[in-house]
Motif scaffolding. Structure first.
Motif, short mmCIF file in Angstrom:
data_model
loop_
_atom_site.label_atom_id
_atom_site.label_comp_id
_atom_site.label_asym_id
_atom_site.label_seq_id
_atom_site.Cartn_x
_atom_site.Cartn_y
_atom_site.Cartn_z
N TYR A 378 8.07 -16.97 23.19
CA TYR A 378 7.76 -15.75 22.37
C TYR A 378 6.16 -15.96 22.16
O TYR A 378 5.46 -14.87 22.25
CB TYR A 378 8.51 -15.81 21.04
N PHE B 84 10.18 -7.47 22.91
CA PHE B 84 11.68 -8.09 23.04
C PHE B 84 12.87 -7.45 22.52
O PHE B 84 12.79 -6.85 21.38
CB PHE B 84 11.80 -9.69 22.37
N PRO B 87 13.75 -10.27 19.20
CA PRO B 87 12.45 -11.00 18.85
C PRO B 87 12.84 -12.38 17.99
O PRO B 87 14.26 -12.39 17.47
CB PRO B 87 11.83 -10.16 18.07
#
Lengths: 440, 249
Positions: A378, B84, B87
């Motif tokens: 991420y 995303f 996320p």
């Protein structure tokens, strides 16, 4: 019996203890000499070898002429509005310490009533075999700090006990006794740091805490010493009925850094939260041994320690929870999470649950892991390099516990220092509060 | 901008993308719709470089470069952004630290200097306002304890701060109530420009009422099986996907 044990006892002849402490000292000296020296086969010392300590020459005690350390203190102290006691190499520094309230006194200056409190409580939690160095603390008992809060009283400011180790080759015995009577409360911060990277001494420290019925304590123990330091310390706590403890421990690594927590629920309705963080690096070692004993029903304990172990460092965590057969309705949780940031780093973690009651709720977990790859992905997907992401996640891993520190000054003191270890600066927090202030 | 040619990819030995072709030009908005398991999310993950997604064939050209020559973070710095579907929560890492590091990484890549802490905070506060996210969220851990809608708004805020040239929205509408959906859509629409392209991956036509696409593609069995304009989305809403899946086999 080892030379170290003998040496240790020889040091006692150089002390000038209070006569009213003499019998405790003498008995402890005998016990200390009679105890077998821990080896690798000794359960509680399995991963923390004492060979180096055994070879250490125990130097004389710190001297009365306290060096001037004003700038050093300014740079290292947390800016707590507190009753401050400064010890340099174990010697009280009256010039840099505050005027103390009636509740705080050195043993050597204690009046008769205070002496009675010390004699009633001092050394009562120690179990010889388990707490070898607590026995040594008794044998070395020369002076100490008593914090005694009478019933229904609240200490109006935190007590901040600062212990500075200089480069001098000295031995230090640091002793604190905290007695909170019924329905009282206090906040106490114990802070150890080194004045110099060169450390040639040995620090043995013991803090004993008695929390009376309905009393509550916030306790912080900060071991922020340089990596040559050798420190063996312990915190022993008895909690009575409905007593509350909120404890926080942190240790950077050192040549030897071993801290024991012994916590006893002795009265129903007691609640304790203990959190800890350790971050040994290079060749350092940190060893936390905690032992929480539920002797009575209806108590709660919650313990969480997290460590990041890098380079060739070593961390040991041993968390025992003992639940006596009478301790029904116990709620106990223990978690220890470790992050290894190098293939040469080592963690030995061991939760030990001994449950003899049948109606309890217990949870424990110990993990040693690498970073969360999802989280790393991420961060990378937002442009951070892999190494930036790893550093950020590592700090985040312990910052989760730092975020829960209840005392804001301690939090604000520790967080940027720990962040700096991970190459992060504090400018954002500063800017944020700056803008927050200007926006009202 | 983006040219995907005959892309094959697998996850854990299972072939998911099977010869996907797609070209996105600057300023275009492409919607990708399709049934569950068609490979919609795989496409976003493959493009952003997620571990575990193995490209077994084909190529992707992004702004003139071979995308698969770039690391995850290099793709981001070059202007690719994936919002995303889920996320990641990262407790202990403050959202603003994370955002500043991301913005700085992008700036450095472009040869600009890092923002000062104060400059950054001003920009971040402005962005948080635009997605109706309270400033308190900047101080919290990344996505930590955020509701589904708050997470998605945080994604859009990141997108605003990073000013990517290609934005891939992976089911950003899933789990959103109508208010949050509007906030997200307004954020996207405000960012539409002749230089910036969007790939909007969605299961439902609803989002496309707010973000009006130039093209609608149907992804089924690992490839695009039909392409149309926005009216195709309405047709899918009515008829479902089954008729197209049959065609794809």
């Amino acid at each position: 019996m080892t030379d170290f044990q003998h040496q240790a006892i020889r040091l006692t002849s150089m002390q000038r203890p209070e006569t009213w402490l003499e019998s405790l000292r003498t008995k402890a000296a005998d016990d200390w000499l009679a105890q077998p020296w821990p080896t690798r086969k000794t359960e509680h010392w399995k991963y923390t070898p004492l060979q180096n300590l055994q070879k250490t020459i125990l130097h004389a005690w710190g001297r009365e002429e306290v060096p001037l350390l004003d700038t050093l203190l300014e740079n290292n102290l947390a800016p707590l509005n507190a009753y401050r006691l400064i010890f340099i190499d174990g010697v009280f520094d009256p010039f840099n310490s505050s005027k103390l309230p009636a509740e705080v006194v050195q043993f050597s200056k204690a009046n008769e009533d205070q002496q009675a409190v010390v004699l009633k409580y001092l050394g009562t939690i120690i179990e010889g075999e388990r707490h070898l160095f607590a026995t040594l603390s008794n044998a070395w008992l020369d002076d100490g700090v008593l914090i005694h809060v009478p019933r229904n009283q609240k200490l109006d400011k935190p007590v901040y006990i600062v212990n500075v180790s200089t480069a001098a080759p000295v031995t230090t015995n640091q002793r604190v006794l905290i007695v909170l009577e019924e329905n009282s409360s206090a906040e106490i911060v114990e802070h150890y740091f080194s004045a110099d990277p060169v450390q040639q001494g040995f620090v043995n420290s013991l803090t004993e805490i008695h929390i009376g019925d309905n009393a509550s304590l916030q306790h912080y123990r900060l071991n922020l010493e340089e990596e040559q330091a050798q420190h063996i310390g312990a915190v022993h706590v008895d909690l009575q009925r409905n007593a509350r403890l909120r404890g926080f421990a942190i240790a950077l690594g050192a040549s030897l850094m071993r801290i024991d927590y012994q916590l006893n629920h002795r009265g129903q309705g007691g609640e304790l939260d203990l959190q800890g963080v350790y971050v040994p690096r290079n060749n350092q070692l940190v060893d936390y041994h905690t032992n929480i004993c539920h002797w009575v029903p209806h108590c709660r304990s919650n313990e969480a320690f997290r460590g990041i172990v890098g380079d060739s460092a070593q961390a040991i965590f041993n968390g025992r929870i003992y639940i006596h057969q009478h301790a029904q309705k116990t709620l106990a949780e223990l978690s220890n999470k470790n992050l290894l940031t190098s293939s040469k780093a080592e963690v030995n973690t061991k939760p030990e649950l001994e449950i003899y009651a049948d109606d309890v709720r217990c949870a424990h977990g110990a993990t040693v892991s690498q970073l969360n790859t999802n989280a790393r992905y991420y961060l990378q997907s937002r442009g951070l390099s892999r190494s930036e992401a790893e550093v950020m996640l590592s700090f985040g891993f312990i910052n989760e516990l730092l975020e829960q520190i209840a005392q804001p000054v301690v939090h604000d003191y520790l967080q940027p220092r720990l962040a700096a270890l991970f190459g992060r600066d504090n400018s954002l927090n500063e800017a944020s509060s700056l803008l927050g202030d200007s926006n009202g | 901008m983006l040219r995907i040619t005959d892309l094959f990819a697998r996850v854990e030995e299972k072939e998911i993308l099977k010869g996907l072709n797609l070209t996105v030009k600057p300023g275009e908005v492409h919607a990708i719709m399709g049934p569950n398991g068609a490979g919609k999310s795989t496409l976003g993950n493959v493009l952003s470089g997620r571990e575990g997604y193995e490209v077994t064939g084909g190529k992707v050209e992004f702004n003139g470069k071979d995308l698969f020559d770039l690391e995850i973070e290099e793709r981001a710095r070059e202007g690719l952004f994936l919002a995303f579907q889920y996320p990641v929560e990262i407790p202990g890492v403050s959202n603003m630290e994370f955002l500043k590091a991301a913005v700085d990484a992008k700036r450095k890549h472009k040869g600009d200097s890092e923002l000062s802490a104060v400059e950054f905070m001003k920009v971040a506060r402005e962005a948080s306002k635009r997605v109706s996210l309270d400033q308190a969220f900047l101080k919290r851990g990344v996505n930590e304890g955020f509701s589904g809608g708050e997470k998605k708004r945080n994604e859009i805020m990141q997108m605003m701060l990073l000013e990517p040239s290609l934005c891939i929205l992976d089911e950003t509408d899933s789990g959103l109530d109508i208010d949050a959906l509007q906030v997200v859509a307004n954020g996207v629409n405000a960012m539409r420009s002749p230089e910036r392209s969007f790939i909007v991956v969605t299961h439902y036509q609803r989002l496309l009422d707010y973000i009006v696409p130039d093209y609608v593609h149907v992804l089924a069995n690992g490839k695009i099986v039909k392409t149309g304009d926005k009216s195709l989305a309405l047709e899918l809403e009515e008829k479902g996907y089954a008729w197209l899946e049959d065609e794809a086999v």
